[in-house]
Design a protein around this motif. Structure first.
Motif, PDB file in Angstrom:
ATOM      1  N   LEU A   1       0.833  -1.196   0.000  1.00 13.42           N
ATOM      2  CA  LEU A   1       0.000   0.000   0.000  1.00 13.42           C
ATOM      3  C   LEU A   1       0.873   1.253   0.000  1.00 13.42           C
ATOM      4  CD1 LEU A   1      -2.749   1.394   0.148  1.00 13.42           C
ATOM      5  CD2 LEU A   1      -2.679   1.083   2.640  1.00 13.42           C
ATOM      6  N   LEU A   2       1.896   1.269   0.845  1.00 18.49           N
ATOM      7  CA  LEU A   2       2.791   2.423   0.904  1.00 18.49           C
ATOM      8  C   LEU A   2       3.518   2.626  -0.427  1.00 18.49           C
ATOM      9  CD1 LEU A   2       3.991   4.766   2.460  1.00 18.49           C
ATOM     10  CD2 LEU A   2       5.677   3.174   3.419  1.00 18.49           C
ATOM     11  N   ALA A   3       3.924   1.550  -1.067  1.00 19.45           N
ATOM     12  CA  ALA A   3       4.588   1.668  -2.371  1.00 19.45           C
ATOM     13  C   ALA A   3       3.649   2.303  -3.401  1.00 19.45           C
ATOM     14  CB  ALA A   3       5.066   0.300  -2.854  1.00 19.45           C
ATOM     15  N   LEU A   4       2.380   1.914  -3.387  1.00 19.75           N
ATOM     16  CA  LEU A   4       1.409   2.516  -4.306  1.00 19.75           C
ATOM     17  C   LEU A   4       1.170   3.981  -3.959  1.00 19.75           C
ATOM     18  CD1 LEU A   4      -1.153  -0.401  -4.620  1.00 19.75           C
ATOM     19  CD2 LEU A   4       0.218   0.562  -6.472  1.00 19.75           C
ATOM     20  N   MET A   5       1.124   4.290  -2.679  1.00 20.29           N
ATOM     21  CA  MET A   5       0.942   5.681  -2.263  1.00 20.29           C
ATOM     22  C   MET A   5       2.129   6.531  -2.734  1.00 20.29           C
ATOM     23  SD  MET A   5      -0.593   5.064   1.563  1.00 20.29           S
ATOM     24  CE  MET A   5      -0.588   6.792   2.024  1.00 20.29           C
ATOM     25  N   ARG A   6       3.321   5.986  -2.646  1.00 16.61           N
ATOM     26  CA  ARG A   6       4.505   6.719  -3.136  1.00 16.61           C
ATOM     27  C   ARG A   6       4.432   6.917  -4.646  1.00 16.61           C
ATOM     28  NH1 ARG A   6       8.459   3.441   0.859  1.00 16.61           N
ATOM     29  NH2 ARG A   6       8.428   4.952   2.572  1.00 16.61           N
ATOM     30  N   ALA A   7       3.942   5.910  -5.358  1.00 17.20           N
ATOM     31  CA  ALA A   7       3.794   6.033  -6.808  1.00 17.20           C
ATOM     32  C   ALA A   7       2.780   7.124  -7.144  1.00 17.20           C
ATOM     33  CB  ALA A   7       3.387   4.693  -7.420  1.00 17.20           C
ATOM     34  N   LEU A   8       1.682   7.185  -6.403  1.00 21.19           N
ATOM     35  CA  LEU A   8       0.690   8.234  -6.623  1.00 21.19           C
ATOM     36  C   LEU A   8       1.284   9.602  -6.312  1.00 21.19           C
ATOM     37  CD1 LEU A   8      -2.103   9.427  -7.160  1.00 21.19           C
ATOM     38  CD2 LEU A   8      -2.744   8.768  -4.832  1.00 21.19           C
ATOM     39  N   ALA A   9       1.987   9.724  -5.203  1.00 18.39           N
ATOM     40  CA  ALA A   9       2.597  11.007  -4.832  1.00 18.39           C
ATOM     41  C   ALA A   9       3.585  11.468  -5.898  1.00 18.39           C
ATOM     42  CB  ALA A   9       3.271  10.891  -3.473  1.00 18.39           C
ATOM     43  N   THR A  10       4.349  10.541  -6.440  1.00 17.13           N
ATOM     44  CA  THR A  10       5.284  10.875  -7.515  1.00 17.13           C
ATOM     45  C   THR A  10       4.520  11.279  -8.770  1.00 17.13           C
ATOM     46  OG1 THR A  10       6.951   9.378  -6.613  1.00 17.13           O
ATOM     47  CG2 THR A  10       7.157   9.975  -8.947  1.00 17.13           C
ATOM     48  N   TYR A  11       3.485  10.537  -9.108  1.00 19.80           N
ATOM     49  CA  TYR A  11       2.651  10.831 -10.286  1.00 19.80           C
ATOM     50  C   TYR A  11       2.058  12.235 -10.182  1.00 19.80           C
ATOM     51  CZ  TYR A  11      -1.201  10.324 -13.636  1.00 19.80           C
ATOM     52  OH  TYR A  11      -2.091  10.510 -14.670  1.00 19.80           O
ATOM     53  N   GLU A  12       1.637  12.622  -8.962  1.00 22.56           N
ATOM     54  CA  GLU A  12       1.025  13.928  -8.762  1.00 22.56           C
ATOM     55  C   GLU A  12       2.049  15.012  -8.437  1.00 22.56           C
ATOM     56  OE1 GLU A  12      -2.125  13.466  -5.891  1.00 22.56           O
ATOM     57  OE2 GLU A  12      -3.473  12.685  -7.422  1.00 22.56           O
ATOM     58  N   ASP A  13       3.333  14.670  -8.506  1.00 22.75           N
ATOM     59  CA  ASP A  13       4.425  15.607  -8.252  1.00 22.75           C
ATOM     60  C   ASP A  13       4.320  16.244  -6.864  1.00 22.75           C
ATOM     61  OD1 ASP A  13       6.832  16.794  -8.949  1.00 22.75           O
ATOM     62  OD2 ASP A  13       5.849  18.582  -9.762  1.00 22.75           O
TER      63      ASP A  13
END
Length: 164
Positions: free
Chosen positions: A25-37
């Motif tokens: 879950l945390l890895a996906l959250m980091r991917a979203l945060a990166t995607y949203e800059d």
């Protein structure tokens, strides 16, 4: 809650996250945060996700979308209360489908699962925010039947009394 459907990429399964899923879950959250800059704004870590999602009084819930053995996306939500509806509400926090899995209907499956939970748990409605310049997301939500309003979103971090 566990639902499965087929896509060209394989079998999609939507299920509730369990404590062992926190690193994914945390890895996906980091991917979203990166995607949203906005990676610098992500303060959650495994300890906070474990405590707040799977402790004695959970503060959030998460659903994971899996394609075969891979985690392809997630949705997180909390509950609130609508004084106008005089009922609880389901507040969607994040909806994210990982790159490489977009366009397969996984977001639709995640939101359908949220809709079922909303109805089954007796909430008045589900509510979430979307960036006003994210036309693709707005179109997606409208296709689901959501009404996207122009109401503004306010975020306030008040100063402690001693700092005034």
């Amino acid at each position: 809650m566990s639902a499965a459907s087929e896509t060209v990429a394989g079998t999609v399964r939507i299920r509730r996250a369990v404590p062992q899923d926190v690193p994914r879950l945390l890895a996906l959250m980091r991917a979203l945060a990166t995607y949203e800059d906005c990676a610098a704004a992500l303060n959650a870590d495994e300890a906070s996700l474990s405590r707040d999602g799977f402790g004695a009084v959970p503060r959030y819930a998460a659903l994971l979308a899996e394609v075969d053995a891979d985690v392809a996306g997630y949705v997180t939500y909390t509950t609130g209360y609508s004084i106008w509806a005089a009922r609880t509400t389901l507040l969607v926090d994040d909806v994210f489908v990982a790159d490489g899995y977009r366009g397969l209907g996984i977001g639709r499956e995640l939101m359908a699962a949220v809709g079922r939970i909303c109805v089954e748990d007796g909430h008045a409605f589900a509510r979430w925010t979307v960036e006003v310049d994210n036309a693709a997301a707005i179109a997606f939500y409208e296709r689901l039947g959501a009404r996207v309003s122009a109401k503004g979103l306010c975020t306030w971090i008040p100063s402690p009394p001693s700092a005034r």
